[in-house]
Design a protein around this motif. Structure first.
Motif, short mmCIF file in Angstrom:
data_model
loop_
_atom_site.label_atom_id
_atom_site.label_comp_id
_atom_site.label_asym_id
_atom_site.label_seq_id
_atom_site.Cartn_x
_atom_site.Cartn_y
_atom_site.Cartn_z
N LYS A 3 0.83 -1.21 0.00
CA LYS A 3 0.00 0.00 0.00
C LYS A 3 0.86 1.26 0.00
CE LYS A 3 -4.03 -1.97 2.23
NZ LYS A 3 -4.93 -1.91 3.40
N LEU A 4 1.96 1.23 0.74
CA LEU A 4 2.87 2.38 0.77
C LEU A 4 3.46 2.63 -0.60
CD1 LEU A 4 4.49 4.55 2.26
CD2 LEU A 4 6.16 2.78 2.84
N LEU A 5 3.90 1.58 -1.28
CA LEU A 5 4.48 1.73 -2.60
C LEU A 5 3.45 2.22 -3.61
CD1 LEU A 5 6.95 1.46 -4.37
CD2 LEU A 5 6.43 -0.97 -4.65
N ILE A 6 2.24 1.72 -3.53
CA ILE A 6 1.17 2.17 -4.44
C ILE A 6 0.84 3.63 -4.18
CG2 ILE A 6 -1.28 1.91 -4.99
CD1 ILE A 6 -0.88 -1.12 -4.65
N THR A 7 0.80 4.03 -2.92
CA THR A 7 0.50 5.42 -2.57
C THR A 7 1.57 6.37 -3.09
OG1 THR A 7 -0.63 4.68 -0.57
CG2 THR A 7 0.02 7.00 -0.67
N ILE A 8 2.82 6.00 -2.93
CA ILE A 8 3.92 6.84 -3.41
C ILE A 8 3.86 6.97 -4.93
CG2 ILE A 8 6.43 7.01 -3.66
CD1 ILE A 8 6.62 5.63 -0.90
N ALA A 9 3.72 5.85 -5.62
CA ALA A 9 3.73 5.85 -7.08
C ALA A 9 2.50 6.56 -7.65
CB ALA A 9 3.80 4.43 -7.62
N ASP A 42 4.28 6.84 -18.03
CA ASP A 42 4.61 7.36 -16.71
C ASP A 42 5.95 6.84 -16.18
OD1 ASP A 42 2.30 8.89 -16.42
OD2 ASP A 42 1.14 7.16 -15.74
N MET A 43 6.62 6.01 -16.94
CA MET A 43 7.87 5.42 -16.47
C MET A 43 8.92 6.49 -16.12
SD MET A 43 9.16 2.48 -15.75
CE MET A 43 8.32 1.25 -16.70
N GLY A 44 9.01 7.51 -16.94
CA GLY A 44 9.97 8.59 -16.68
C GLY A 44 9.65 9.37 -15.42
N ARG A 45 8.39 9.50 -15.10
CA ARG A 45 8.00 10.22 -13.89
C ARG A 45 8.41 9.45 -12.64
NH1 ARG A 45 3.94 14.11 -14.92
NH2 ARG A 45 3.14 13.98 -17.04
N VAL A 46 8.36 8.13 -12.71
CA VAL A 46 8.69 7.31 -11.55
C VAL A 46 10.20 7.18 -11.39
CG1 VAL A 46 8.47 5.01 -10.55
CG2 VAL A 46 6.51 6.07 -11.65
N GLY A 48 12.61 9.39 -12.80
CA GLY A 48 13.17 10.70 -12.55
C GLY A 48 14.49 10.92 -13.26
N LYS A 49 14.98 12.13 -13.19
CA LYS A 49 16.26 12.47 -13.82
C LYS A 49 17.38 11.75 -13.10
CE LYS A 49 15.02 16.95 -15.65
NZ LYS A 49 15.31 18.39 -15.67
N GLN A 50 18.16 11.01 -13.86
CA GLN A 50 19.29 10.23 -13.36
C GLN A 50 18.87 9.26 -12.26
OE1 GLN A 50 22.34 13.01 -12.29
NE2 GLN A 50 22.72 13.58 -14.42
N GLY A 51 17.60 8.86 -12.23
CA GLY A 51 17.13 7.87 -11.27
C GLY A 51 16.93 8.37 -9.87
N ARG A 52 16.85 9.68 -9.71
CA ARG A 52 16.76 10.24 -8.36
C ARG A 52 15.46 9.87 -7.66
NH1 ARG A 52 19.13 15.93 -10.13
NH2 ARG A 52 21.33 15.40 -10.00
N ILE A 53 14.34 9.92 -8.38
CA ILE A 53 13.06 9.59 -7.75
C ILE A 53 13.02 8.10 -7.42
CG2 ILE A 53 10.56 9.51 -8.10
CD1 ILE A 53 10.83 12.07 -9.75
N ALA A 54 13.53 7.26 -8.31
CA ALA A 54 13.56 5.82 -8.04
C ALA A 54 14.40 5.53 -6.79
CB ALA A 54 14.12 5.07 -9.25
N LYS A 55 15.53 6.20 -6.65
CA LYS A 55 16.37 6.01 -5.46
C LYS A 55 15.63 6.45 -4.20
CE LYS A 55 20.78 6.67 -7.81
NZ LYS A 55 21.93 7.57 -7.99
N ALA A 56 14.90 7.56 -4.30
CA ALA A 56 14.15 8.05 -3.14
C ALA A 56 13.04 7.08 -2.75
CB ALA A 56 13.56 9.43 -3.45
N ILE A 57 12.36 6.51 -3.75
CA ILE A 57 11.31 5.53 -3.47
C ILE A 57 11.92 4.32 -2.76
CG2 ILE A 57 9.72 3.87 -4.53
CD1 ILE A 57 9.21 6.00 -6.71
N ARG A 58 13.04 3.84 -3.25
CA ARG A 58 13.69 2.69 -2.64
C ARG A 58 14.13 2.99 -1.21
NH1 ARG A 58 16.12 2.10 -8.24
NH2 ARG A 58 14.94 0.37 -9.13
#
Length: 77
Positions: A3-9, A42-46, A48-58
């Protein structure tokens, strides 16, 4: 944790209906893998630039998992 991951995404994407999460069983090291699926547009939105958003989600997901003594990994598919 799902649920947390779905909410963030869902807060990041335009097509909220396409956000799904699959959970694998723990591997031999006890790590649970969560697979985040979003629409191709929406893949680019998740990520992010240079993977910053993906790192933050992780980072947020690992911190949340640490509170319940679970080891996780997030893969964005």
């Amino acid at each position: 944790m799902e649920k947390l991951l779905i909410t963030i995404a869902s807060g990041l994407v335009e097509n909220k209906d396409a956000v799904t999460v699959d959970r694998d069983e723990p591997n031999e090291e006890g790590i649970v893998v969560y697979h985040l699926h979003v629409a191709p547009d929406d893949m680019g939105r998740v990520i992010g630039k240079q993977g910053r958003i993906a790192k933050a989600i992780r980072t947020v997901m690992r911190a949340g998992a640490g509170r319940i003594n679970e080891k996780i990994m997030v893969e964005i598919d």
